[in-house]
Design a protein around this motif. Structure first.
Motif, mmCIF file in Angstrom:
data_model
loop_
_atom_site.group_PDB
_atom_site.id
_atom_site.type_symbol
_atom_site.label_atom_id
_atom_site.label_comp_id
_atom_site.label_asym_id
_atom_site.label_seq_id
_atom_site.Cartn_x
_atom_site.Cartn_y
_atom_site.Cartn_z
ATOM 1 N N GLN A 116 -27.240 19.378 -37.276
ATOM 2 C CA GLN A 116 -27.224 19.340 -35.352
ATOM 3 C C GLN A 116 -26.561 20.458 -34.589
ATOM 4 O O GLN A 116 -27.026 21.229 -33.893
ATOM 5 N N GLY A 117 -25.375 20.361 -34.917
ATOM 6 C CA GLY A 117 -24.965 21.386 -33.558
ATOM 7 C C GLY A 117 -25.296 22.125 -33.912
ATOM 8 O O GLY A 117 -25.434 22.842 -32.689
ATOM 9 N N LYS A 118 -25.769 22.982 -35.423
ATOM 10 C CA LYS A 118 -25.451 23.983 -35.599
ATOM 11 C C LYS A 118 -27.321 24.820 -35.157
ATOM 12 O O LYS A 118 -27.531 25.421 -34.158
ATOM 13 N N ALA A 119 -28.076 22.989 -35.464
ATOM 14 C CA ALA A 119 -29.388 23.937 -34.560
ATOM 15 C C ALA A 119 -29.151 24.286 -33.322
ATOM 16 O O ALA A 119 -29.773 24.670 -32.813
ATOM 17 N N VAL A 120 -28.293 22.871 -32.329
ATOM 18 C CA VAL A 120 -29.043 22.522 -31.501
ATOM 19 C C VAL A 120 -28.179 24.461 -30.764
ATOM 20 O O VAL A 120 -28.897 25.103 -29.572
ATOM 21 N N GLU A 121 -26.985 24.758 -31.384
ATOM 22 C CA GLU A 121 -26.834 26.170 -31.478
ATOM 23 C C GLU A 121 -27.186 27.224 -31.125
ATOM 24 O O GLU A 121 -27.999 28.257 -29.969
ATOM 25 N N ILE A 122 -27.974 27.827 -32.493
ATOM 26 C CA ILE A 122 -29.084 28.313 -32.686
ATOM 27 C C ILE A 122 -30.074 28.221 -31.299
ATOM 28 O O ILE A 122 -31.212 29.441 -31.138
ATOM 29 N N ALA A 123 -30.125 27.038 -30.600
ATOM 30 C CA ALA A 123 -31.299 26.647 -30.451
ATOM 31 C C ALA A 123 -30.925 27.091 -28.881
ATOM 32 O O ALA A 123 -31.948 27.076 -27.511
ATOM 33 N N GLY A 124 -29.560 27.827 -28.543
ATOM 34 C CA GLY A 124 -29.239 27.899 -27.365
ATOM 35 C C GLY A 124 -28.443 26.799 -26.183
ATOM 36 O O GLY A 124 -27.842 27.578 -24.803
ATOM 37 N N GLY A 125 -28.723 25.626 -26.446
ATOM 38 C CA GLY A 125 -28.323 24.825 -26.114
ATOM 39 C C GLY A 125 -26.912 24.095 -26.115
ATOM 40 O O GLY A 125 -26.527 25.009 -26.663
ATOM 41 N N VAL A 126 -26.801 22.619 -25.802
ATOM 42 C CA VAL A 126 -24.899 22.511 -25.561
ATOM 43 C C VAL A 126 -25.426 20.893 -26.725
ATOM 44 O O VAL A 126 -26.108 20.406 -26.145
ATOM 45 N N GLY A 127 -24.738 21.172 -28.094
ATOM 46 C CA GLY A 127 -25.508 19.988 -29.123
ATOM 47 C C GLY A 127 -23.650 19.191 -28.897
ATOM 48 O O GLY A 127 -22.692 19.850 -29.349
ATOM 49 N N LEU A 128 -23.542 18.400 -28.509
ATOM 50 C CA LEU A 128 -22.491 17.114 -27.975
ATOM 51 C C LEU A 128 -22.679 15.907 -29.506
ATOM 52 O O LEU A 128 -23.756 15.017 -29.554
ATOM 53 N N ILE A 129 -22.206 16.162 -31.029
ATOM 54 C CA ILE A 129 -21.989 15.583 -31.935
ATOM 55 C C ILE A 129 -21.214 14.276 -32.442
ATOM 56 O O ILE A 129 -19.912 14.875 -32.929
ATOM 57 N N ALA A 130 -21.182 12.901 -31.987
ATOM 58 C CA ALA A 130 -20.009 11.934 -32.838
ATOM 59 C C ALA A 130 -20.291 11.876 -33.943
ATOM 60 O O ALA A 130 -21.449 12.125 -34.719
ATOM 61 N N GLU A 131 -18.933 11.921 -34.233
ATOM 62 C CA GLU A 131 -18.815 11.633 -36.154
ATOM 63 C C GLU A 131 -17.557 10.510 -35.701
ATOM 64 O O GLU A 131 -16.371 10.932 -35.598
ATOM 65 N N VAL A 132 -16.886 9.500 -36.994
ATOM 66 C CA VAL A 132 -16.425 8.989 -36.925
ATOM 67 C C VAL A 132 -15.691 9.129 -38.170
ATOM 68 O O VAL A 132 -13.826 8.630 -38.651
ATOM 69 N N ASP A 133 -16.177 10.388 -39.253
ATOM 70 C CA ASP A 133 -15.375 10.000 -40.328
ATOM 71 C C ASP A 133 -14.687 12.095 -39.957
ATOM 72 O O ASP A 133 -15.450 12.984 -39.701
ATOM 73 N N GLN A 134 -13.364 11.668 -39.865
ATOM 74 C CA GLN A 134 -12.876 12.673 -39.762
ATOM 75 C C GLN A 134 -12.964 13.992 -40.724
ATOM 76 O O GLN A 134 -13.303 15.067 -40.786
ATOM 77 N N SER A 135 -13.056 13.684 -41.796
ATOM 78 C CA SER A 135 -13.466 14.517 -42.989
ATOM 79 C C SER A 135 -14.876 15.306 -42.861
ATOM 80 O O SER A 135 -14.642 16.591 -43.345
#
Ligand SMILES: NC(=O)c1ccc[n+]([C@@H]2O[C@H](COP(=O)([O-])OP(=O)(O)OC[C@H]3O[C@@H](n4cnc5c(N)ncnc54)[C@H](O)[C@@H]3O)[C@@H](O)[C@H]2O)c1
Length: 686
Positions: A265-284
């Motif tokens: 998701q993050g990478k896709a938003v970046e390629i699409a020119g926007g800001v992607g903010l993605i929550a994730e509970v697993d640090q690894s």
């Protein structure tokens, strides 16, 4: 009475030779994710059956030693994985020449299987889970070894049959037949439910293929970046009034999950020119994406992360940011502090929410794993509580103008299952759909699948970067960016693919294309293989596509003639691909949404440069896509009818699609209303 010695003598392919000496007990590398313990529900008698089932792979002399080990795995992990039989060290998809085999297909499939189990790629590599919490290559390491042995001896006159991970055997066929036919978890209707499936998995008779896990076609998270890029970009065009030739600059997309699929998701938003903010509970998982460069910043404070995102939006900087924490906490903060979120989604593994796919608010990732193990009933209640809160927060954000969509992870269904009927359009059950759209209903379905655009992909089996680079350029030359806006997006995608460093694992690429686009690129690649310009290539797609999947909550969510509960299309697609000579065909139950909720199939085609393969490409690739377009056209989907009309003109004399006559809506409504004696609100089928 048959003895094990008779049985052993009757088999020339088996685990006997490697079992002169048992492999060493398993060593688990620190820091590699492990599957949570799966719920254990077998009775005493069933436990005996499960044990006997696993021992079927093992010569008798080792039974006494291995039976207690397998029993312990079953009790402690909920499954028998046969850890001891996993080859030691890291598994990787190697260059195809480094595998043994009598035909290129047998060697190519080994590259694909090993790539699916690469530590860099697989979610739980020790448990053979490639992605999506439960999607496995096969059930256990004995099967893995045996499949590989079959692939090493298979010739072009044989087909390997794999039933739910179990290699049933090699059977005579012919060079134009598939070399492997795979099915996963196809259950008889009356038993096709979560409970029976769970039991079958523990017994060792079912494998959850998900999509490309059990179909051996996973290419890492890149596989989903392109679809995510198209989805989010088009969501912006649809809801934020962004013109078709502009990108997401200045806009914020918030979601959760940096796992197998969600990690895109993050990478896709970046390629699409926007800001992607993605929550994730697993640090690894955050670390994995960070190391790959797929997220560039990590925050654990909602306040700081939103402040930073705002700055990036103001500077129109494209950015992929990870929030280490729970999505519910993140959006809670946004609601309380009146923060504007333009686009919102969720990509936790809600298709398996109670199996650990969704981490409830208030629990850390580690606590979630522990609670799941010690008290599944309490875990379930926490999931329900959290989903309820999650839903309330989304409702509030949507009321303020956020566009929320379900991202194919059964989120809406999970909210309903958590005891919240308000999520349903009719306020009681999902029969009339949900109050929020699914991304396929609004975006992927009408804008991509209905035209036949879908997740075409390839792997350069030589493992050489130069081959991938050459195929990228060749594919780009096959696309006319001025044909449609979808073609322009695809052109931009492939033009920048190398720069965007999307490869994880084997040298692979994804490129959305329509039927003839896929065929032309495939022919071009096969010609390049023939001329020696590149090494052999494995073509395929994932199942998130026009024709391979019947899934009413996802791929076929925009089928409105009532046929979205039918699985004819997926089964026909699979059978048609086998009949036309694809190298590998796969059919699964469950896909990305859960058992009983989808039937989905995939294929693989090895390009060896031969004319035989040219003819398979000409027959099978258009069929794989247009079977789906034809069905969508028959369901009266406008863009598919348009595509079908053109196809019938272009392919006169070879192909012909039956197109629907369109009834006058008012005439039908008036007639039915007269017959019922009152006017009725039309209800769309599920
Ligand atoms: N959008 C698509 O095109 C598409 C395609 C295939 C699958 N899916 C679906 O998307 C879902 C995710 O797939 P995946 O392969 O990434 O699964 P995954 O299990 O690898 O990743 C999900 C991630 O969500 C995280 N998570 C769970 N609960 C959380 C919470 N409350 N807050 C923050 N993070 C949380 C988990 O730690 C995990 O890393 C699945 O249901 C899958 O079926 C979507």
């Amino acid at each position: 009475m048959l003895s094990n010695s008779d049985i052993s003598k009757a088999m020339t392919v088996g685990l006997e030779d490697i079992l002169d000496e048992l492999p060493q007990p398993p060593q688990f590398e620190e820091g590699i994710r492990r599957a949570p313990k799966r719920k254990f529900t077998l009775t005493q008698k069933e436990t005996e059956t499960a044990l006997k089932n696993a021992l079927r792979y093992i010569p008798e002399k080792w039974h006494a030693q291995l039976a207690p080990e397998f029993l312990e795995e079953l009790f402690n992990r909920g499954r028998i994985y046969g850890y001891r039989f996993r080859p030691a060290g890291r598994i990787k998809g190697l260059p195809v020449d480094e595998y043994r085999g009598h035909c290129i297909e047998g060697r190519a499939f080994q590259v694909m299987i090993d790539n699916n189990l690469d530590f860099e790629i697989a979610l739980y590599p020790y448990e053979l889970v490639t992605y999506g919490e439960t999607g496995q290559v096969c059930q256990n390491w004995m099967q893995y070894r045996l499949i590989k042995k079959y692939l090493e001896v298979m010739t072009r006159d044989q087909t390997l049959v794999v039933e739910s991970g179990h290699p049933l055997g090699l059977f005579v066929s012919h060079p134009h037949a598939p070399r492997a036919i795979i099915t996963n978890s196809l259950m008889v209707g009356a038993f096709d439910d979560q409970q029976n499936w769970h039991r079958a998995m523990a017994l060792g008779v079912a494998n959850y293929g998900q999509m490309t896990a059990g179909g051996w076609m996973y290419i890492g998270p890149q596989g989903i970046v392109h679809g995510t890029y198209s989805t989010i970009l088009n969501a912006g065009r649809l809801e934020l009034n962004i013109p078709a030739d502009k990108d997401l600059a200045g806009h914020l997309f918030v979601s959760s999950g940096l796992g197998g699929m969600s990690g895109a998701q993050g990478k896709a938003v970046e390629i699409a020119g926007g800001v992607g903010l993605i929550a994730e509970v697993d640090q690894s998982r955050i670390q994995t994406r960070y190391d790959q460069g797929w997220v560039s910043e990590i925050f654990d404070s909602p306040e700081k992360v939103f402040a930073h995102a705002k700055k990036c939006q103001e500077n129109r900087e494209s950015k992929a940011i990870a929030f280490y924490g729970n999505i519910v906490d993140l959006i809670d903060y946004a609601v309380k502090n009146n923060i504007r979120i333009d686009l919102l989604s969720d990509q936790t593994s809600c298709h398996a929410a109670y199996d650990g796919g969704y981490c409830p608010q208030g629990l850390t990732f580690e606590q979630r794993t522990q609670l799941l193990k010690t008290n599944p009933a309490e875990f379930r209640q926490s999931v329900d509580r959290s989903l309820k809160r999650h839903f309330e927060l989304i409702r509030r954000l949507v009321a303020r103008g956020t566009y929320f969509f379900d991202y194919g992870n059964s989120f809406l269904k999970a909210v309903y299952d958590a005891g919240i009927p308000e999520i349903c359009k009719n306020g009681k059950d999902p029969m009339d759909g949900f109050i929020f759209p699914s991304y396929v209903e609004d975006i992927m379905g009408p804008l991509l699948f209905d035209y036949g655009y879908g997740p075409f992909r390839w792997v350069c089996l030589s493992g050489k970067y130069e081959d991938l680079f050459k195929t990228d350029r060749a594919a780009m030359d096959c696309i006319d960016p001025n044909q449609r806006f979808q073609d322009r997006d695809n052109y931009v995608w492939i033009q920048d693919a190398d720069k965007n460093k999307l490869v994880v694992g084997t040298q692979a690429r994804i490129l959305y294309q329509d039927a003839l686009g896929r065929m032309n690129i495939a022919l071009k690649f096969n010609e390049m293989v023939r001329s020696g310009d590149i090494g052999p290539v494995m073509l395929g797609r994932d199942h998130h596509d026009t024709g391979g999947t019947d899934s009413p909550f996802r791929e076929t969510a925009n089928i409105k003639d009532g046929s979205n509960i039918m699985a004819d299309m997926a089964v026909q697609c699979f059978a048609g691909n086998a009949a036309r000579g694809m190298s590998l065909v796969a059919l699964h139950n469950g896909g990305g949404v859960g058992i009983g909720k989808a039937i989905n199939g995939g294929f693989g085609l090895v390009l060896d440069g031969s004319e035989r393969v040219d003819s398979v490409i000409r027959q099978a690739i258009p069929w794989d896509v247009m079977g789906g377009v034809a069905r969508r056209a028959w369901a009266r989907n406008e863009n598919s009818i348009e595509t079908g009309i053109k196809y019938n003109q272009m392919r006169k004399g070879t192909d012909h699609i039956t197109l629907p006559y369109l009834a006058d809506e008012k005439m039908v409504a008036d007639l039915v209303s007269d017959a019922y004696g009152k006017s009725v609100e039309p209800v769309e089928p599920v």
